[in-house]
Design an enzyme around this catalytic site. Structure first.
Site, PDB file in Angstrom:
ATOM      1  N   ASP A   1     -20.043  22.538 -31.575  1.00  0.00           N
ATOM      2  CA  ASP A   1     -19.787  23.958 -31.831  1.00  0.00           C
ATOM      3  C   ASP A   1     -20.930  24.819 -31.290  1.00  0.00           C
ATOM      4  O   ASP A   1     -22.099  24.471 -31.426  1.00  0.00           O
ATOM      5  CB  ASP A   1     -19.720  24.233 -33.341  1.00  0.00           C
ATOM      6  CG  ASP A   1     -18.427  23.743 -33.975  1.00  0.00           C
ATOM      7  OD1 ASP A   1     -17.619  23.090 -33.289  1.00  0.00           O
ATOM      8  OD2 ASP A   1     -18.243  24.031 -35.176  1.00  0.00           O
TER       9      ASP A   1
ATOM     10  N   ASP B   1      -8.016  21.060 -34.946  1.00  0.00           N
ATOM     11  CA  ASP B   1      -9.325  20.429 -35.121  1.00  0.00           C
ATOM     12  C   ASP B   1      -9.172  18.920 -35.348  1.00  0.00           C
ATOM     13  O   ASP B   1      -8.045  18.422 -35.494  1.00  0.00           O
ATOM     14  CB  ASP B   1     -10.055  21.107 -36.294  1.00  0.00           C
ATOM     15  CG  ASP B   1     -11.567  21.138 -36.077  1.00  0.00           C
ATOM     16  OD1 ASP B   1     -12.089  20.277 -35.352  1.00  0.00           O
ATOM     17  OD2 ASP B   1     -12.222  22.030 -36.653  1.00  0.00           O
TER      18      ASP B   1
END
Ligand SMILES: *[C@@H]1O[C@H](CO)[C@@H](O)[C@H](O)[C@H]1NC(C)=O
Ligand SMILES: *[C@@H]1O[C@H](CO)[C@@H](O)[C@H](O)[C@H]1NC(C)=O
Ligand SMILES: *[C@@H]1O[C@H](CO)[C@@H](O)[C@H](O)[C@H]1NC(C)=O
Length: 420
Positions: free
Chosen positions: A218, A158
């Site tokens: 997302d 990430d």
């Protein structure tokens, strides 16, 4: 001769840059990833079945091995954020939360491998993970070696808590650290997602560094989220589509099929468009409790064979019409074509779309063979440029087809081509 020249021309139009050379992700990766469905639920006292713990991954691995997922191609069982302890160990290594992962990650990897599956783990290029656990900045080699020692097979890396100007350096350094361990670990990046707010990312460098890369927000369990991802992809296809190919893929995020937010037509649209986009197929749902129709859709071998087509060329939106139809097309191996007719109108009933209006329909000169894959499998038989066949598409649904050219009469084929 003519045929060879045409083939070379097509190949020159599509030649993605060098991919990360670790032998992995030659086709879009398939598996299960915990985030969208289970998020950062660490409350194992009151919610033991749904908290982030070794039990969750073991149960998912059991179901994947037993209920057709592995046979369908779903291979990776992936941990997302919230697995580690808040402290590194005395040697500076990441460690799993001892209460939720009493056996540790190596044992979990052994278990997943014993089911014939692979284990994915999560870390972050910056100071902390998005949920506030220790990040890998300053520890790339240590963490890469730890994951290799645990026999992990995939790393989702990430991009939270990182100076955006150092994103490239950080992702490249971790890629090198993974390589140095000697273990092949599929490297899933979020580099472009975190760089886009500041500048257009360098996709040549990203493809050299990562096996897949998230570009955009997302995914949520909602139709508006899925729609926004397809719209973003459509708006940026000139930049991102050429970067995809064997070894490295654009990642539009998880499949949310089998959850709460999408109607069945919308689930079919997500599955069809993710296959056209040559996207990783990482499902985030509760495989232990999924409705049979969603399971059948996710395991549909005709759609999966489009996703996993060996040519590895990402498709794109080829027609965006005022009447709210979009056509998405992907070139497949053996000159075949996948065509998705997507009805974006969210009012009214099913609407008809004439197949001859799909831009890719030109491969039906002189003839083609058409198979409908969604909503139901149906052989539509031999068609020509003049065919008036139409398909019915529900609101927010997609009809997915494969088109195979027929050029048995080779001479006739080229004569008709050159006189056009
Ligand atoms: C490391 O990189 C080299 C050169 O790109 C490649 O040949 C090798 O297979 C890589 N090793 C791993 C484990 O990824
Ligand atoms: C990447 O590695 C180089 C060479 O070791 C180092 O100078 C640089 O600081 C590293 N960057 C990051 C973000 O870790
Ligand atoms: C993008 O990255 C590639 C490969 O690392 C490099 O050769 C190229 O110069 C970069 N392009 C730009 C515009 O920085």
């Amino acid at each position: 001769m003519f045929r060879v020249v045409c083939l070379l021309a097509v190949m020159a139009l599509w030649s993605p840059a060098e991919a990360l050379d670790n032998g992995l992700a030659l086709l879009p990766p398939m598996g299960w990833l915990h985030w969208e469905r289970f998020m950062c639920n660490t409350d194992c006292d009151t919610d033991p079945d749904n908290c982030i713990s070794e039990r969750l991954y073991m149960q998912m691995a059991d179901v994947m091995a037993k209920e057709g997922w592995k046979e369908a191609g779903y291979q990776y069982v992936c941990i997302d954020d919230c697995w580690p302890s808040h402290q590194r160990d005395a040697q500076g290594r990441l460690q799993a939360d001892p209460k939720r992962f009493p056996g540790g990650i190596k044992k979990l990897a052994d278990y997943v491998h014993s089911k014939g599956l692979k284990l994915g783990i999560y870390a972050d290029v910056g100071k902390n993970t998005c949920a506030g656990y220790p990040g890998s900045l300053g520890y790339y080699e240590t963490d890469a070696q730890t994951f290799a020692d645990w026999e992990v097979d995939l790393l989702k890396f990430d991009g939270c808590y990182m100076d955006w100007k150092l994103l490239g350096e950080g992702y490249i350094n971790m890629s090198k650290a993974l390589n140095k361990t000697g273990r092949s670990i599929l490297y899933s990046c979020e580099w472009p997602l975190y760089e886009w707010p500041f500048q257009q990312p360098n996709y040549t460098a990203i493809r050299e560094t990562c096996n897949s890369w998230r570009n955009y927000a997302d995914v949520y369990d909602s139709w508006s989220s899925v729609k926004s991802i397809t719209a973003w992809t459509n708006d940026h296809e000139e930049v991102i589509v050429p970067a995809a190919g064997p070894g490295g893929w654009n990642d539009p995020d998880m499949l949310v099929i089998g959850n709460f937010g999408l109607s069945h037509d919308q689930q079919e649209s997500q599955m069809a468009l993710w296959a056209i986009m040559a996207a990783p197929l990482l499902v985030s749902n509760d495989l232990r409790d999924i409705c049979p129709r969603s399971k059948e859709l996710l395991q549909n071998r005709h759609i999966i064979s489009i996703s996993q087509d060996p040519l590895g060329q990402q498709g794109r939106c080829t027609a965006k019409r005022k009447d709210s139809f979009e056509v998405w097309e992907r070139t497949l191996s053996k000159n075949r074509q996948a065509v998705a007719v997507f009805n974006k109108q969210e009012i009214g009933g099913p609407r008809r779309f004439s197949l001859a209006e799909a831009p890719g329909w030109r491969i039906c000169d002189p003839q083609c063979n058409v198979t409908q894959v969604l909503p139901q499998y149906k052989e539509l038989g031999v068609q020509t440029l003049q065919t008036k066949t139409s398909v019915s598409v529900n609101p927010s649904g997609t009809t997915l087809l494969t088109v195979t050219p027929i050029s048995r009469d080779f001479k006739l084929y080229w004569r008709s081509k050159t006189t056009l």
